[in-house]
Design an enzyme around this catalytic site. Structure first.
Site, PDB file in Angstrom:
ATOM      1  N   GLY A  11       0.848  -1.211   0.000  1.00 15.04           N
ATOM      2  CA  GLY A  11       0.000   0.000   0.000  1.00 15.04           C
ATOM      3  C   GLY A  11       0.871   1.244   0.000  1.00 15.04           C
ATOM      4  O   GLY A  11       1.891   1.289   0.696  1.00 15.04           O
ATOM      5  N   VAL A  24      17.611   8.608  -3.908  1.00 17.05           N
ATOM      6  CA  VAL A  24      18.229   8.978  -5.184  1.00 17.05           C
ATOM      7  C   VAL A  24      19.330  10.023  -4.966  1.00 17.05           C
ATOM      8  O   VAL A  24      20.467   9.858  -5.439  1.00 17.05           O
ATOM      9  CB  VAL A  24      17.149   9.505  -6.172  1.00 17.05           C
ATOM     10  N   ARG A  72       0.862  -4.933  -5.466  1.00 15.00           N
ATOM     11  CA  ARG A  72       1.009  -6.161  -4.671  1.00 15.00           C
ATOM     12  C   ARG A  72       1.101  -7.278  -5.695  1.00 15.00           C
ATOM     13  O   ARG A  72       0.127  -7.584  -6.359  1.00 15.00           O
ATOM     14  CB  ARG A  72      -0.190  -6.336  -3.738  1.00 15.00           C
ATOM     15  N   ASP A 103       5.828  -4.955   6.009  1.00 13.24           N
ATOM     16  CA  ASP A 103       6.557  -6.176   6.352  1.00 13.24           C
ATOM     17  C   ASP A 103       6.420  -7.262   5.281  1.00 13.24           C
ATOM     18  O   ASP A 103       7.324  -8.057   5.079  1.00 13.24           O
ATOM     19  CB  ASP A 103       6.231  -6.668   7.768  1.00 13.24           C
ATOM     20  N   GLY A 104       5.300  -7.250   4.535  1.00  9.75           N
ATOM     21  CA  GLY A 104       5.151  -8.210   3.427  1.00  9.75           C
ATOM     22  C   GLY A 104       6.236  -7.944   2.381  1.00  9.75           C
ATOM     23  O   GLY A 104       6.816  -8.883   1.816  1.00  9.75           O
ATOM     24  N   THR A 126       4.344   2.314   5.735  1.00  9.93           N
ATOM     25  CA  THR A 126       2.962   1.855   5.728  1.00  9.93           C
ATOM     26  C   THR A 126       2.171   2.687   6.731  1.00  9.93           C
ATOM     27  O   THR A 126       2.641   2.906   7.848  1.00  9.93           O
ATOM     28  CB  THR A 126       2.807   0.363   6.088  1.00  9.93           C
ATOM     29  N   ASP A 128      -0.208   1.768   8.351  1.00  7.22           N
ATOM     30  CA  ASP A 128      -0.638   0.923   9.473  1.00  7.22           C
ATOM     31  C   ASP A 128       0.323   0.981  10.668  1.00  7.22           C
ATOM     32  O   ASP A 128      -0.046   0.622  11.781  1.00  7.22           O
ATOM     33  CB  ASP A 128      -0.766  -0.544   9.021  1.00  7.22           C
ATOM     34  N   ASP A 130       2.656  -0.937  11.502  1.00  7.05           N
ATOM     35  CA  ASP A 130       2.684  -2.236  12.180  1.00  7.05           C
ATOM     36  C   ASP A 130       4.007  -2.973  11.996  1.00  7.05           C
ATOM     37  O   ASP A 130       4.062  -4.196  12.133  1.00  7.05           O
ATOM     38  CB  ASP A 130       1.503  -3.101  11.691  1.00  7.05           C
ATOM     39  N   ARG A 172      -5.392  -3.100   8.849  1.00  8.86           N
ATOM     40  CA  ARG A 172      -5.848  -4.457   8.541  1.00  8.86           C
ATOM     41  C   ARG A 172      -5.721  -5.374   9.748  1.00  8.86           C
ATOM     42  O   ARG A 172      -6.647  -6.064  10.111  1.00  8.86           O
ATOM     43  CB  ARG A 172      -5.034  -5.010   7.366  1.00  8.86           C
TER      44      ARG A 172
END
Ligand code: F6P
Length: 320
Positions: A11, A24, A72, A103-104, A126, A128, A130, A172
């Site tokens: 995301g 950069v 994704r 983390d994904g 992210t 989130d 998390d 999520r």
């Protein structure tokens, strides 16, 4: 090391552009060439590479989203996809990657490293918030401010109509946005996945407020804790209060990043480049108590990011 790549994955999060800019420019300052990989791991597999120069990242520090786009990727979950990605990296002479994502995305990078020896440093991005081993992820502060702004607006109309509002926010599997925005926005109750939801307590609190003349009530629900619509329906059924539900959705992820997000994004992006230039590999960068640190990726991914329970308790006391 002569050439590195940078990508954003998962995301999007406001502040990712500031991180890309830092990667950069810091890399070019250090004498490296930088390749921007479009659409995250999907672009890595499809060879969507473009050379970045100082001008490629001009005028983006204040923009939400990510100029590199994000995705994704299902194919990257397969060994075949990762083999292709590694071959593309080798063919274009990219010797290290900066992965900006959640983390994904870090788990994906670790697979690429395990299977093909691709060097990388992860930058947490992210809304989130998390990811373990960092107090803040890029985008979180902006998302919290977006939610607080929405709460303020909803509060005006909630007071006028003497209504109860359930506001569903993103997260999520995590309640960080709900908790910080709920505390800052003065919500009566905050429902998050990390702490068991007790609807009887929520309803009792609503009655207490009602009985002492409260004009409105606001309940914040992290999407991972339950459906805002369901919770709103239940509240209406049990109390008979005029109850409305607002699902904030992707509006939380957009807009101009806050100064805080831009600052940490710039610092973390630059540190990721320093680490790659110093020959470090399989690291994740983070901010702990205001200081930048880096961690072994296996360690980081084995940790759990917890919510601040004392903040949760305080929010509950203050909204008595
Ligand atoms: O980026 C994290 C997040 O915003 C979660 O809070 C949310 O559940 C998810 O992404 C939404 O993803 P998508 O953009 O695919 O709808």
């Amino acid at each position: 090391m002569k050439r590195i790549g940078v990508l954003t994955s998962g995301g999007d999060a406001p502040g990712m552009n500031a991180a890309i800019r830092a990667v950069v420019r810091k890399a070019i300052f250090g004498g490296l060439e930088v390749i921007g990989i479009q659409r995250g791991y999907s672009g890595l597999i499809n060879g969507e590479f473009r050379e970045m120069n100082l001008g490629s990242v001009a005028d983006i520090v204040h923009r939400g989203g990510t100029i590199l786009r994000t995705a994704r990727s299902e194919s990257f979950r397969t060994a075949e996809g990762r083999k292709k990605a590694a071959a593309n990296l080798r063919a274009s002479g990219i010797e290290g990657l900066v992965i900006i994502g959640g983390d994904g995305s870090f788990r994906g990078a670790r697979c690429l490293s395990d299977e093909h020896g691709v060097r990388f440093v992860g930058v947490p991005g992210t809304i989130d918030n998390d990811i373990p081993c960092t107090d803040y992820c890029i985008g979180f502060d902006t998302a919290v401010n977006n939610v607080v702004d929405a709460i303020n607006k909803i509060r005006d109309t909630a007071t006028s109509h003497e209504r109860t509002y359930v506001i569903e926010v993103m997260g999520r599997n995590s309640g960080h946005i709900a908790l910080e925005a709920g505390l800052a926005g003065g919500a009566e109750s905050i429902l998050i996945p990390e702490i068991e939801v007790n609807m009887d307590e929520v309803i009792e609190k609503l009655w207490r407020g009602h009985n002492r003349g409260k004009l409105h009530s606001i309940i914040i629900v992290a999407e991972g804790a339950g459906s805002g619509l369901e919770i709103g329906r239940l509240i209406k059924e049990k109390t008979g209060f005029d109850t409305k539900v607002t699902i904030l959705g992707h509006i939380q992820r957009g807009g101009t990043p806050t100064a805080f997000d831009r600052t940490i994004a710039s610092r973390l992006g630059a540190l990721a480049v320093d680490l790659l230039m110093a020959g470090r590999d399989r690291r994740m960068v983070g901010v702990i108590s205001g200081n930048l640190q880096d961690f072994d990726i296996d360690y980081a991914l084995s940790q759990e990011k917890t919510v601040n329970r004392s903040m949760y308790e305080l929010a509950s006391i203050l909204a008595i």
